[in-house]
Design an enzyme around this catalytic site. Structure first.
Site, PDB file in Angstrom:
ATOM      1  CB  ILE A   5      76.853  60.982 -16.247  1.00 52.38           C
ATOM      2  CG1 ILE A   5      76.705  61.596 -14.843  1.00 52.38           C
ATOM      3  CG2 ILE A   5      76.060  59.672 -16.342  1.00 52.38           C
ATOM      4  CD1 ILE A   5      75.298  62.066 -14.488  1.00 52.38           C
ATOM      5  CE1 TYR A 151      81.369  31.105 -18.068  1.00 56.40           C
ATOM      6  CE2 TYR A 151      79.667  30.850 -19.739  1.00 56.40           C
ATOM      7  CZ  TYR A 151      80.392  30.342 -18.675  1.00 56.40           C
ATOM      8  OH  TYR A 151      80.139  29.076 -18.219  1.00 56.40           O
ATOM      9  CE  LYS A 157      78.647  46.166 -15.546  1.00 56.51           C
ATOM     10  NZ  LYS A 157      78.749  47.623 -15.718  1.00 56.51           N
TER      11      LYS A 157
END
Ligand code: NDP
Length: 232
Positions: A5, A151, A157
């Site tokens: 992780i 932005y 993403k």
């Protein structure tokens, strides 16, 4: 299962670590500064012993990532899941006319190239049965629901969703389950106090997605932490 992780020292990463340990998994918790006191992670280490490994993992440092992967390989460690969680949100609500393009560079370096570096070097360790790669994405990356502002974050993403899909196509024959997951609007440092979702609830959903592998295999895999489809 061994789970790697990133950004495990606070927020969703910390809750994912705690939840995975509670369910009996082992976790390699990547943090930028293991030398600084990681109070919460130290508590988990006391509770769960050597099932928790706290490792230095700065997602912009490819050499460091390669060295960590090499070290774990030498120790005979394997992985069942990689969770790319670390990310930043800069230039919040900044209109395009005022955007400092350096914020784009920094954000892409952490939010997109970071997970790409991690997968590049840790994929060879992902040899446990029914493996998963979980890229923590965001509804902000949905093209259908695009909004002006944020932005760097939103574009990082959206690009990450493409990376997930490419990995899905590349790895499906090896049985690797690849998902982009929107974790919900969570009350963390990034999400703020008004956010309705407890990051632990989101962490439980994400670990369920890893354990159940319940998502159909042959379509774009952008879901929320409950497994519900997100709009691309
Ligand atoms: P936080 O800001 O609370 O935590 C971010 C984590 O990322 C920290 O552990 C931080 O480490 C780590 N990190 C930042 N930069 C780097 C780096 N260069 N290398 C390694 N680690 C780094 O975020 P959340 O927990 O809220 O977010 C977790 C994930 O969920 C992110 O991917 C985020 O985009 C996504 N998300 C969050 C939402 C929310 O409402 N909170 C909504 C939608 C998506 P350090 O402590 O060293 O700074």
């Amino acid at each position: 299962m061994n789970i790697l992780i990133t950004g495990a020292g606070r927020g969703l990463g910390l809750e994912l670590t705690a939840e995975a340990l509670e369910r009996g998994h082992s976790v390699i918790a990547g943090v930028r500064h293991p030398e600084k006191s990681q109070t919460e992670l130290s508590k988990l280490a006391e509770e769960h012993g050597d099932r928790l490994t706290i490792a230095k993992l700065e997602v912009t440092d490819e050499e460091g990532i390669a060295a960590l992967a090499g070290e774990l390989k030498e120790q005979g460690r394997t992985l069942g899941a990689i969770i790319n969680n670390a990310a930043i949100l800069t230039a919040r609500n900044t209109p395009i006319e005022a955007l400092d393009l350096n914020d784009m560079l920094t954000t892409m370096d952490i939010n997109l190239y970071g997970p790409m570096r991690v997968v590049k070097h840790f994929l060879p360790l992902l040899t446990e049965p029914e493996p998963s790669i979980i890229n923590i994405s965001s509804e902000a990356g949905s093209i259908t629901n695009a909004y002006p502002g944020d932005y760097p974050y939103s574009i990082s993403k959206t690009a990450m969703n493409m990376f997930s899909q490419q990995l899905h196509v590349y790895l499906k024959d090896r049985g690797v389950h690849v998902l982009s997951v929107h974790p919900g609007w969570m009350h963390t440092d990034m999400g703020g106090e008004q956010a309705p979702t407890d990051p632990r609830t989101s962490a439980k959903g994400i670990i369920d997605l890893i354990q159940q592998r319940a998502i159909p295999e042959d379509r774009f895999m952008f879901v929320d932490y409950t497994g519900k489809d997100m709009k691309i």
